[in-house]
Design a protein around this motif. Structure first.
Motif, PDB file in Angstrom:
ATOM      1  N   MET A   1      18.366 -34.140 -28.554  1.00 56.46           N
ATOM      2  CA  MET A   1      17.640 -35.360 -28.245  1.00 56.46           C
ATOM      3  C   MET A   1      16.191 -35.009 -27.899  1.00 56.46           C
ATOM      4  SD  MET A   1      19.702 -37.851 -28.664  1.00 56.46           S
ATOM      5  CE  MET A   1      21.439 -38.276 -28.696  1.00 56.46           C
ATOM      6  N   PRO A   2      15.250 -35.905 -28.163  1.00 58.91           N
ATOM      7  CA  PRO A   2      13.837 -35.548 -28.025  1.00 58.91           C
ATOM      8  C   PRO A   2      13.302 -35.692 -26.604  1.00 58.91           C
ATOM      9  CG  PRO A   2      14.062 -37.685 -29.089  1.00 58.91           C
ATOM     10  CD  PRO A   2      15.439 -37.162 -28.872  1.00 58.91           C
ATOM     11  N   TYR A   3      12.262 -34.932 -26.329  1.00 62.29           N
ATOM     12  CA  TYR A   3      11.483 -35.034 -25.109  1.00 62.29           C
ATOM     13  C   TYR A   3      10.017 -35.203 -25.509  1.00 62.29           C
ATOM     14  CZ  TYR A   3      15.410 -33.291 -22.298  1.00 62.29           C
ATOM     15  OH  TYR A   3      16.619 -33.136 -21.677  1.00 62.29           O
ATOM     16  N   ALA A   4       9.242 -35.807 -24.609  1.00 60.71           N
ATOM     17  CA  ALA A   4       7.807 -35.960 -24.841  1.00 60.71           C
ATOM     18  C   ALA A   4       7.055 -35.558 -23.591  1.00 60.71           C
ATOM     19  CB  ALA A   4       7.471 -37.406 -25.209  1.00 60.71           C
ATOM     20  N   GLU A   5       6.041 -34.707 -23.771  1.00 59.62           N
ATOM     21  CA  GLU A   5       5.142 -34.356 -22.680  1.00 59.62           C
ATOM     22  C   GLU A   5       4.114 -35.484 -22.549  1.00 59.62           C
ATOM     23  OE1 GLU A   5       5.598 -31.625 -20.932  1.00 59.62           O
ATOM     24  OE2 GLU A   5       7.077 -30.626 -22.221  1.00 59.62           O
ATOM     25  N   VAL A   6       4.141 -36.169 -21.403  1.00 60.30           N
ATOM     26  CA  VAL A   6       3.247 -37.316 -21.227  1.00 60.30           C
ATOM     27  C   VAL A   6       2.233 -37.093 -20.118  1.00 60.30           C
ATOM     28  CG1 VAL A   6       4.927 -38.947 -22.155  1.00 60.30           C
ATOM     29  CG2 VAL A   6       4.871 -38.494 -19.685  1.00 60.30           C
ATOM     30  N   GLY A   7       2.244 -35.939 -19.508  1.00 56.29           N
ATOM     31  CA  GLY A   7       1.297 -35.625 -18.456  1.00 56.29           C
ATOM     32  C   GLY A   7       1.479 -34.184 -18.040  1.00 56.29           C
ATOM     33  N   ALA A   8       0.632 -33.746 -17.110  1.00 49.68           N
ATOM     34  CA  ALA A   8       0.666 -32.345 -16.703  1.00 49.68           C
ATOM     35  C   ALA A   8       2.001 -31.952 -16.096  1.00 49.68           C
ATOM     36  CB  ALA A   8      -0.458 -32.078 -15.702  1.00 49.68           C
ATOM     37  N   ASP A   9       2.672 -32.890 -15.430  1.00 47.45           N
ATOM     38  CA  ASP A   9       3.914 -32.546 -14.747  1.00 47.45           C
ATOM     39  C   ASP A   9       5.076 -33.453 -15.135  1.00 47.45           C
ATOM     40  OD1 ASP A   9       2.897 -34.811 -13.583  1.00 47.45           O
ATOM     41  OD2 ASP A   9       3.321 -34.210 -11.517  1.00 47.45           O
ATOM     42  N   VAL A  10       4.950 -34.177 -16.218  1.00 46.44           N
ATOM     43  CA  VAL A  10       5.995 -35.137 -16.582  1.00 46.44           C
ATOM     44  C   VAL A  10       6.403 -34.981 -18.041  1.00 46.44           C
ATOM     45  CG1 VAL A  10       6.628 -37.576 -16.764  1.00 46.44           C
ATOM     46  CG2 VAL A  10       5.240 -36.796 -14.847  1.00 46.44           C
ATOM     47  N   ARG A  11       7.678 -34.771 -18.226  1.00 46.87           N
ATOM     48  CA  ARG A  11       8.305 -34.681 -19.544  1.00 46.87           C
ATOM     49  C   ARG A  11       9.395 -35.743 -19.597  1.00 46.87           C
ATOM     50  NH1 ARG A  11      12.444 -30.406 -21.483  1.00 46.87           N
ATOM     51  NH2 ARG A  11      11.974 -30.072 -23.685  1.00 46.87           N
ATOM     52  N   LEU A  12       9.268 -36.677 -20.524  1.00 48.23           N
ATOM     53  CA  LEU A  12      10.216 -37.783 -20.609  1.00 48.23           C
ATOM     54  C   LEU A  12      11.293 -37.508 -21.645  1.00 48.23           C
ATOM     55  CD1 LEU A  12       8.018 -41.016 -20.509  1.00 48.23           C
ATOM     56  CD2 LEU A  12       9.057 -39.777 -18.592  1.00 48.23           C
ATOM     57  N   PHE A  13      12.523 -37.794 -21.256  1.00 49.95           N
ATOM     58  CA  PHE A  13      13.636 -37.793 -22.203  1.00 49.95           C
ATOM     59  C   PHE A  13      13.755 -39.182 -22.808  1.00 49.95           C
ATOM     60  CE2 PHE A  13      18.059 -38.964 -23.036  1.00 49.95           C
ATOM     61  CZ  PHE A  13      18.432 -37.971 -23.927  1.00 49.95           C
ATOM     62  N   TYR A  14      13.996 -39.248 -24.105  1.00 52.72           N
ATOM     63  CA  TYR A  14      14.200 -40.537 -24.752  1.00 52.72           C
ATOM     64  C   TYR A  14      15.105 -40.357 -25.960  1.00 52.72           C
ATOM     65  CZ  TYR A  14      10.867 -38.973 -28.314  1.00 52.72           C
ATOM     66  OH  TYR A  14      10.240 -38.271 -29.320  1.00 52.72           O
ATOM     67  N   THR A  15      15.703 -41.455 -26.393  1.00 48.79           N
ATOM     68  CA  THR A  15      16.428 -41.482 -27.657  1.00 48.79           C
ATOM     69  C   THR A  15      15.714 -42.422 -28.610  1.00 48.79           C
ATOM     70  OG1 THR A  15      17.922 -43.206 -26.823  1.00 48.79           O
ATOM     71  CG2 THR A  15      18.658 -40.918 -26.621  1.00 48.79           C
ATOM     72  N   MET A  76       2.721 -45.636 -12.397  1.00 44.92           N
ATOM     73  CA  MET A  76       2.698 -44.360 -13.096  1.00 44.92           C
ATOM     74  C   MET A  76       3.727 -44.333 -14.225  1.00 44.92           C
ATOM     75  SD  MET A  76       0.192 -42.747 -11.921  1.00 44.92           S
ATOM     76  CE  MET A  76       0.528 -41.229 -12.823  1.00 44.92           C
ATOM     77  N   MET A  77       4.855 -44.982 -14.014  1.00 39.22           N
ATOM     78  CA  MET A  77       5.861 -45.061 -15.068  1.00 39.22           C
ATOM     79  C   MET A  77       5.322 -45.815 -16.278  1.00 39.22           C
ATOM     80  SD  MET A  77       9.135 -45.878 -12.620  1.00 39.22           S
ATOM     81  CE  MET A  77       9.672 -44.687 -11.381  1.00 39.22           C
ATOM     82  N   ALA A  78       4.567 -46.883 -16.017  1.00 35.78           N
ATOM     83  CA  ALA A  78       3.967 -47.639 -17.123  1.00 35.78           C
ATOM     84  C   ALA A  78       2.954 -46.782 -17.880  1.00 35.78           C
ATOM     85  CB  ALA A  78       3.304 -48.908 -16.591  1.00 35.78           C
ATOM     86  N   GLU A  79       2.191 -45.981 -17.149  1.00 36.51           N
ATOM     87  CA  GLU A  79       1.247 -45.085 -17.823  1.00 36.51           C
ATOM     88  C   GLU A  79       1.985 -44.045 -18.661  1.00 36.51           C
ATOM     89  OE1 GLU A  79      -2.055 -45.428 -18.089  1.00 36.51           O
ATOM     90  OE2 GLU A  79      -1.710 -47.296 -17.006  1.00 36.51           O
ATOM     91  N   ASP A  80       3.110 -43.564 -18.158  1.00 35.18           N
ATOM     92  CA  ASP A  80       3.936 -42.643 -18.945  1.00 35.18           C
ATOM     93  C   ASP A  80       4.384 -43.297 -20.257  1.00 35.18           C
ATOM     94  OD1 ASP A  80       3.788 -40.790 -16.880  1.00 35.18           O
ATOM     95  OD2 ASP A  80       5.786 -41.261 -16.098  1.00 35.18           O
ATOM     96  N   LEU A  81       4.773 -44.562 -20.187  1.00 40.99           N
ATOM     97  CA  LEU A  81       5.235 -45.255 -21.397  1.00 40.99           C
ATOM     98  C   LEU A  81       4.093 -45.439 -22.387  1.00 40.99           C
ATOM     99  CD1 LEU A  81       7.661 -47.962 -19.947  1.00 40.99           C
ATOM    100  CD2 LEU A  81       8.186 -45.670 -20.789  1.00 40.99           C
ATOM    101  N   HIS A  82       2.919 -45.736 -21.876  1.00 39.44           N
ATOM    102  CA  HIS A  82       1.741 -45.829 -22.742  1.00 39.44           C
ATOM    103  C   HIS A  82       1.536 -44.504 -23.481  1.00 39.44           C
ATOM    104  CE1 HIS A  82      -2.242 -46.746 -24.173  1.00 39.44           C
ATOM    105  NE2 HIS A  82      -2.815 -45.844 -23.390  1.00 39.44           N
TER     106      HIS A  82
END
Length: 271
Positions: A1-15, A76-82
């Motif tokens: 499953m994929p991950y995305a680096e969205v910031g210096a300290d945040v990696r999001l898991f998504y499907t 911050m979560m909304a910025e991650d989604l952006h």
């Protein structure tokens, strides 16, 4: 499953699901609520992916995504989604959010309106009255205490009623007890009592009135449903009330939720 680096300290898991018929409907971004993760959409993804590209994400601090020490807030979560939508090269989505996720997608729509074709909010975590908000300081203090997960479970009892199957109660309880306590308190406080929180009236009114896209909002409480109806700007917006359902309404009635969503999106597509 994929991950995305969205910031210096945040990696999001998504499907990222594409059914065999996907492509004729707009892409959907599914955003879960407080103390849970994108598994919350397991009741819906297969049906939705028949017509849509469906992105279901674990917000920061939740599920398989990174757990930063600070910044576990709806803004911050909304910025991650952006950033995630940029990573996926998705210029625009229909953003669907439950509970805290309803705050997150609303913030995304206000701060980055070009990203959001339409919003769907499910018993969203905003519009609380002073009567309800009066209990939040005590809840936050308990979440900061030595028994944070027990406090979170007590808060979660408000989210269910006789309409909620036992399996859904158990599912959410297990996820709450797996949550980092600092994320639970940071997110809850940022929703309702911290500076910039949009969860309590009249701040909710002022901020949500800035949403300009069509909004489909599904509530369990007729009073809060009527309140939000007065804030919606786009003429294609719609408020639905499933009185008798609990806060987990889309999990209790998954087929009906998909039917209402697809019917509303179909009308938007014909405009």
């Amino acid at each position: 499953m994929p991950y995305a680096e969205v910031g210096a300290d945040v990696r999001l898991f998504y499907t990222d699901d594409h059914g065999t018929g996907a492509g004729d409907g707009p892409p959907l971004l599914l955003v879960h609520g407080w103390g849970t993760d994108s598994h919350q959409w397991s009741w819906h993804i297969d049906a939705l992916a028949a017509r849509h590209r469906v992105i279901a994400v674990d917000l920061r601090g939740h599920g398989y995504s990174s757990v930063p020490e600070t910044g576990n807030t709806p803004r911050m979560m909304a910025e991650d989604l952006h950033a995630l939508l940029g990573h996926l090269d998705l210029p625009q989505v229909v953003a669907v959010g439950h509970s805290m996720g309803g705050q997150v997608v609303s913030i995304l729509a206000v701060e980055h309106p070009e990203r959001v074709r339409a919003l769907v909010t499910l018993d969203p975590g905003y519009g609380m009255t002073d009567r309800i908000a009066g209990g939040f300081p005590q809840m936050i203090a308990a979440l900061r205490g030595p028994h944070a997960h027990a406090a979170a479970e007590q808060i979660d009892e408000w989210c269910t009623n006789a309409a909620t199957p036992a399996v859904i109660r158990r599912w959410h309880k297990r996820r709450l007890h797996g949550m980092p306590p600092h994320v639970l308190v940071q997110a809850f406080e940022a929703m309702f009592t911290a500076p910039g929180a949009i969860g309590v009236r009249p701040v909710s009114d002022d901020y949500l009135a800035r949403r300009r896209c069509p909004v489909l909002s599904i509530w369990a409480d007729p009073g809060r449903a009527a309140w939000e109806a007065g804030l919606l700007k786009d003429p294609e917006s719609k408020v639905v009330c499933w009185e008798g359902s609990s806060h987990r309404l889309h999990e209790e009635r998954p087929a009906e939720f998909v039917q209402v969503l697809e019917g509303w999106l179909g009308r938007l597509d014909r405009l």
